[in-house]
Design a protein around this motif. Sequence first.
Motif, PDB file in Angstrom:
ATOM      1  N   GLN A  38       0.828  -1.081  -0.019  1.00  0.00           N
ATOM      2  CA  GLN A  38       0.140   0.087   0.041  1.00  0.00           C
ATOM      3  C   GLN A  38       0.898   1.503   0.019  1.00  0.00           C
ATOM      4  O   GLN A  38       0.292   2.262  -0.527  1.00  0.00           O
ATOM      5  CB  GLN A  38      -0.888  -0.052   1.186  1.00  0.00           C
ATOM      6  CG  GLN A  38      -1.927  -1.139   1.295  1.00  0.00           C
ATOM      7  CD  GLN A  38      -2.970  -1.063  -0.076  1.00  0.00           C
ATOM      8  OE1 GLN A  38      -3.479   0.112  -0.294  1.00  0.00           O
ATOM      9  NE2 GLN A  38      -3.190  -2.004  -0.809  1.00  0.00           N
ATOM     10  N   THR A  39       2.191   1.254   0.537  1.00  0.00           N
ATOM     11  CA  THR A  39       2.991   2.442   0.514  1.00  0.00           C
ATOM     12  C   THR A  39       3.975   1.999  -0.458  1.00  0.00           C
ATOM     13  O   THR A  39       4.427   1.166  -0.995  1.00  0.00           O
ATOM     14  CB  THR A  39       3.552   2.655   1.931  1.00  0.00           C
ATOM     15  OG1 THR A  39       4.547   1.410   2.118  1.00  0.00           O
ATOM     16  CG2 THR A  39       2.224   2.601   2.906  1.00  0.00           C
ATOM     17  N   PRO A  40       4.670   3.448  -0.955  1.00  0.00           N
ATOM     18  CA  PRO A  40       5.520   3.465  -2.089  1.00  0.00           C
ATOM     19  C   PRO A  40       6.919   2.325  -1.612  1.00  0.00           C
ATOM     20  O   PRO A  40       7.291   1.502  -2.256  1.00  0.00           O
ATOM     21  CB  PRO A  40       6.234   4.696  -2.248  1.00  0.00           C
ATOM     22  CG  PRO A  40       4.870   5.609  -1.904  1.00  0.00           C
ATOM     23  CD  PRO A  40       4.414   4.825  -0.773  1.00  0.00           C
ATOM     24  N   ASP A  41       7.288   2.719  -0.317  1.00  0.00           N
ATOM     25  CA  ASP A  41       8.404   1.855   0.331  1.00  0.00           C
ATOM     26  C   ASP A  41       7.991   0.306   0.451  1.00  0.00           C
ATOM     27  O   ASP A  41       8.755  -0.411   0.145  1.00  0.00           O
ATOM     28  CB  ASP A  41       8.915   2.456   1.613  1.00  0.00           C
ATOM     29  CG  ASP A  41       9.624   3.703   1.727  1.00  0.00           C
ATOM     30  OD1 ASP A  41      10.154   4.056   0.703  1.00  0.00           O
ATOM     31  OD2 ASP A  41       9.398   4.163   2.594  1.00  0.00           O
ATOM     32  N   ALA A  42       6.806   0.063   1.036  1.00  0.00           N
ATOM     33  CA  ALA A  42       6.439  -1.058   0.807  1.00  0.00           C
ATOM     34  C   ALA A  42       6.347  -1.943  -0.372  1.00  0.00           C
ATOM     35  O   ALA A  42       6.940  -2.957  -0.749  1.00  0.00           O
ATOM     36  CB  ALA A  42       4.964  -1.557   1.533  1.00  0.00           C
ATOM     37  N   LYS A  43       5.987  -1.111  -1.688  1.00  0.00           N
ATOM     38  CA  LYS A  43       5.847  -1.396  -2.877  1.00  0.00           C
ATOM     39  C   LYS A  43       7.315  -1.872  -3.398  1.00  0.00           C
ATOM     40  O   LYS A  43       7.253  -2.933  -4.158  1.00  0.00           O
ATOM     41  CB  LYS A  43       5.164  -0.383  -3.832  1.00  0.00           C
ATOM     42  CG  LYS A  43       5.220  -0.822  -5.247  1.00  0.00           C
ATOM     43  CD  LYS A  43       3.838  -1.793  -5.507  1.00  0.00           C
ATOM     44  CE  LYS A  43       2.412  -1.305  -5.068  1.00  0.00           C
ATOM     45  NZ  LYS A  43       1.394  -2.398  -5.354  1.00  0.00           N
TER      46      LYS A  43
END
Length: 247
Positions: A38-43
């Motif tokens: 859901q977040t850019p870093d997690a992606k």
Amino acid sequence: MRMQSFAIALALTATLALAQKPKSAKELEAVKAMLAAQTPDAKIAAVEELVTRYKDTEFKAIALTQAAQAEQAKGDQVAGINYANRAIEADKNNYQAMIVLGQLTVQGVREFDLDKDERLGRASKAANDALAALKTAAKPNPNLSDDQWNGIKKDFESQAHETLGMVATVQKKQDVAVTEFKMALDSTPTPDPGTMIRLASVYDDMGKFEDAAPLLDKVAASNAPAAIKQVAQNEKARAEKMKAAKK
């Protein structure tokens, strides 16, 4: 990148992913983790996990495109360009990655930058390559209606034309910039307020204040974020100063 376009891009990428086939249950888990992030870093972390662990995955181009979009959302120009180039290497017809590449490459280019011509050339090529690829792009999901698919393509075409307009603006080719920005606005059912401001700014630089004002008024009356409306207000104030200086 426009937030609405970012959402469309991610949704389409997920649709494309569904058409691929993982080679194992573990790879499928990694793909699902990437799509669910859901977040850019997690992606980005999920993309790296997938492409590192499964080097021959059929999802490589899709994954790297999502990483490029995530880096763009974070504002990391260098990392975004790197992922976009890798995505295009994995799929030479990857119009989503081409659009991200063009947007990030033109970002921040100034008139007297030593590498201006090189960067503008790369941005133009990426945008034009995306437009060419979109002409023959197949519908990613048969469940999409023709109208839905055409709407999605028009939004991507709009982004490519906006990039070409930004290139022309830096090159001081005002007539070309106007044409490209108008194409960007006309080719999508959801015109972007940022594009309206860019077009208005070019009109103001040309002394065509009567053409710029309605665009800025439209942004002010829209549901655009407050920060975007403030930019429109600042452009309107700039135009007023320019008009006063001519009297």
